[in-house]
Write a protein that holds these residues in place. Structure first.
Motif, PDB file in Angstrom:
ATOM      1  N   GLN A  29       4.794 -12.408  -1.269  1.00 56.24           N
ATOM      2  CA  GLN A  29       3.381 -12.070  -1.101  1.00 56.24           C
ATOM      3  C   GLN A  29       2.976 -11.064  -2.172  1.00 56.24           C
ATOM      4  O   GLN A  29       3.766 -10.216  -2.582  1.00 56.24           O
ATOM      5  N   THR A  30       1.753 -11.201  -2.663  1.00 59.21           N
ATOM      6  CA  THR A  30       1.222 -10.250  -3.642  1.00 59.21           C
ATOM      7  C   THR A  30      -0.192  -9.858  -3.263  1.00 59.21           C
ATOM      8  O   THR A  30      -0.912 -10.624  -2.618  1.00 59.21           O
ATOM      9  N   TRP A  31      -0.566  -8.648  -3.633  1.00 62.41           N
ATOM     10  CA  TRP A  31      -1.947  -8.194  -3.505  1.00 62.41           C
ATOM     11  C   TRP A  31      -2.347  -7.584  -4.833  1.00 62.41           C
ATOM     12  O   TRP A  31      -1.517  -7.037  -5.556  1.00 62.41           O
ATOM     13  N   GLY A  83       4.559  -0.754  -3.886  1.00 63.11           N
ATOM     14  CA  GLY A  83       3.166  -0.530  -4.241  1.00 63.11           C
ATOM     15  C   GLY A  83       2.197  -0.511  -3.089  1.00 63.11           C
ATOM     16  O   GLY A  83       1.031  -0.849  -3.269  1.00 63.11           O
ATOM     17  N   VAL A  84       2.640  -0.096  -1.894  1.00 58.83           N
ATOM     18  CA  VAL A  84       1.731  -0.043  -0.753  1.00 58.83           C
ATOM     19  C   VAL A  84       0.626   0.975  -1.005  1.00 58.83           C
ATOM     20  O   VAL A  84      -0.552   0.751  -0.715  1.00 58.83           O
ATOM     21  N   SER A  85       0.996   2.129  -1.558  1.00 58.35           N
ATOM     22  CA  SER A  85       0.006   3.165  -1.859  1.00 58.35           C
ATOM     23  C   SER A  85      -0.332   3.142  -3.344  1.00 58.35           C
ATOM     24  O   SER A  85       0.413   2.610  -4.164  1.00 58.35           O
ATOM     25  N   GLN A  86      -1.455   3.750  -3.696  1.00 60.71           N
ATOM     26  CA  GLN A  86      -1.850   3.836  -5.097  1.00 60.71           C
ATOM     27  C   GLN A  86      -0.812   4.623  -5.893  1.00 60.71           C
ATOM     28  O   GLN A  86      -0.514   4.305  -7.052  1.00 60.71           O
ATOM     29  N   GLN A  87      -0.236   5.644  -5.239  1.00 63.37           N
ATOM     30  CA  GLN A  87       0.774   6.469  -5.896  1.00 63.37           C
ATOM     31  C   GLN A  87       2.015   5.650  -6.228  1.00 63.37           C
ATOM     32  O   GLN A  87       2.566   5.727  -7.329  1.00 63.37           O
ATOM     33  N   GLU A  88       2.474   4.814  -5.275  1.00 58.01           N
ATOM     34  CA  GLU A  88       3.634   3.953  -5.518  1.00 58.01           C
ATOM     35  C   GLU A  88       3.334   2.918  -6.580  1.00 58.01           C
ATOM     36  O   GLU A  88       4.169   2.616  -7.422  1.00 58.01           O
ATOM     37  N   GLY A  93       4.443   0.983 -11.912  1.00 57.14           N
ATOM     38  CA  GLY A  93       3.761   0.298 -13.001  1.00 57.14           C
ATOM     39  C   GLY A  93       3.033  -0.957 -12.601  1.00 57.14           C
ATOM     40  O   GLY A  93       2.768  -1.810 -13.436  1.00 57.14           O
ATOM     41  N   LEU A  94       2.730  -1.112 -11.306  1.00 55.65           N
ATOM     42  CA  LEU A  94       1.990  -2.288 -10.872  1.00 55.65           C
ATOM     43  C   LEU A  94       0.516  -2.111 -11.236  1.00 55.65           C
ATOM     44  O   LEU A  94      -0.102  -1.130 -10.846  1.00 55.65           O
ATOM     45  N   GLY A  98      -1.643  -3.085  -7.624  1.00 57.23           N
ATOM     46  CA  GLY A  98      -1.049  -4.296  -7.072  1.00 57.23           C
ATOM     47  C   GLY A  98       0.123  -3.990  -6.153  1.00 57.23           C
ATOM     48  O   GLY A  98       0.778  -2.955  -6.263  1.00 57.23           O
ATOM     49  N   THR A  99       0.373  -4.907  -5.222  1.00 52.62           N
ATOM     50  CA  THR A  99       1.460  -4.749  -4.261  1.00 52.62           C
ATOM     51  C   THR A  99       2.331  -6.000  -4.274  1.00 52.62           C
ATOM     52  O   THR A  99       1.835  -7.113  -4.432  1.00 52.62           O
ATOM     53  N   LEU A 100       3.618  -5.789  -4.102  1.00 51.30           N
ATOM     54  CA  LEU A 100       4.599  -6.851  -4.214  1.00 51.30           C
ATOM     55  C   LEU A 100       5.496  -6.822  -2.985  1.00 51.30           C
ATOM     56  O   LEU A 100       6.047  -5.780  -2.619  1.00 51.30           O
ATOM     57  N   ARG A 101       5.644  -7.981  -2.327  1.00 48.95           N
ATOM     58  CA  ARG A 101       6.521  -8.103  -1.160  1.00 48.95           C
ATOM     59  C   ARG A 101       7.606  -9.108  -1.490  1.00 48.95           C
ATOM     60  O   ARG A 101       7.315 -10.234  -1.894  1.00 48.95           O
ATOM     61  N   LEU A 102       8.861  -8.691  -1.349  1.00 51.17           N
ATOM     62  CA  LEU A 102      10.003  -9.508  -1.744  1.00 51.17           C
ATOM     63  C   LEU A 102      10.928  -9.754  -0.564  1.00 51.17           C
ATOM     64  O   LEU A 102      11.171  -8.848   0.240  1.00 51.17           O
ATOM     65  N   LEU A 103      11.466 -10.965  -0.483  1.00 52.37           N
ATOM     66  CA  LEU A 103      12.545 -11.237   0.454  1.00 52.37           C
ATOM     67  C   LEU A 103      13.833 -11.266  -0.355  1.00 52.37           C
ATOM     68  O   LEU A 103      13.975 -12.059  -1.288  1.00 52.37           O
TER      69      LEU A 103
END
Length: 319
Positions: A29-31, A83-88, A93-94, A98-103
């Protein structure tokens, strides 16, 4: 499956056979503006060696550390989020938050991955299902229309053979077309029985067959991931290839020639064992109309049309 993903699969199989521990991470999943699409995957070896990418380099270093120190010791897949938070997002470097969910699978099964590689190599579309609860995976028949799926209990991903372009003829236009096709991640096959052209084609990045086009097409098998482009401008060769290609499930069949020659060719093909529906599949004159004059420009127009058809984009009919 593109060449990068196929390389990841081959690396994972090779490393597991050599006795390494390997984890496979898949983007589920990506945001925002995450740089890699859903389904992209990365193989991570126990010594930190990697194959593939899940973020274009943004999170890989941290993921490798987590795999080596935590995840490889586990028995079941783990969901990892960056990358859940803006700080993360800024830390990893997202872009644009952007947010990245990995399995991440710490124990991929070698037998299943070997079978997947075998089926892809034989041009079969295969769906791989992974239980998030147990880590056990299985393979089934897939379809080009399958969508990626991931919920709390299961991930399903469909893999298929690389897209192929079969070019009839080894002349100058064919070689420009081959170069653009290679740059667009097609596997390229060139067929030409003519001695004067066969001698000049000695390249490692192109598969070359010195045989009659219709025989070679039957030998290699034409599937829905294959485009066939006839570029010899010699009816004796082009028509033989087209008679087989138009009866096949190829997603694109095109031939070089003027509108007048294309009309004559279609009439000629109907005299053989081809239906009107099959003949109507022919794209001709080959390529999108962009005013192309030189061989490189014509090759660009050919690739543009093939790629448009590949992605289901409507291509204007030529009258």
């Amino acid at each position: 499956m593109n060449s990068t993903d196929l390389s990841v699969l081959r690396s994972a199989v090779s490393w597991l056979k050599a006795g390494h521990s390997v984890a496979i991470a898949t983007v589920v999943q990506t945001w925002g503006s995450a740089p890699r699409p859903v389904g992209s995957w990365l193989a991570i070896r126990d010594d930190g060696q990697v194959s593939g990418s899940v973020s274009g380099g943004c999170v890989e270093d941290d993921l490798i550390r987590r795999v080596q120190t935590e995840i490889l010791t586990r028995a079941t897949p783990e969901m990892v989020v960056y990358g859940v938070s803006q700080q993360e997002a800024a830390r990893f470097g997202l872009p644009c938050g952007g947010t990245l969910r990995l399995l991440v699978e710490p124990k991929p099964e070698l037998a299943v991955l070997e079978k997947l590689l075998e089926q892809i190599s034989s041009h079969q579309i295969t769906r791989r299902s992974v239980s998030i609860d147990t880590g056990i995976s299985s393979l089934g028949t897939g379809s080009r229309h399958d969508e990626f799926l991931c919920n709390d209990h299961e991930m399903q991903t469909t893999y298929g053979p690389r897209w192929r372009m079969v070019i009839i003829g080894a002349g100058q236009l064919s070689l420009y077309t081959a170069d653009f096709a290679l740059a667009s991640d097609f596997e390229v096959i060139v067929i030409d029985p003519r001695e004067e052209y066969a001698e000049g084609l000695n390249r490692d990045d192109i598969i070359f067959f010195k045989g009659m086009p219709d025989d070679v097409l039957l030998e290699i098998g034409v599937d829905p991931h294959t485009a066939v482009v006839a570029l010899t401008h010699d009816p004796k060769l082009d028509d033989m290839a087209l008679m087989e290609a138009l009866k096949s499930p190829a997603f694109y069949v095109g031939a070089l020639g003027s509108r007048k020659n294309t009309k004559t060719r279609k009439e000629r093909l109907l005299e053989f064992d081809l239906s009107q529906e099959q003949v109507d599949k022919l794209y001709g004159p080959v390529g999108l109309y962009i005013g192309a004059l030189t061989p490189p420009e014509i090759a660009v127009s050919i690739l543009a049309e093939v790629i448009a058809v590949k992605y289901g984009i409507s291509v204007p009919k030529k009258n």
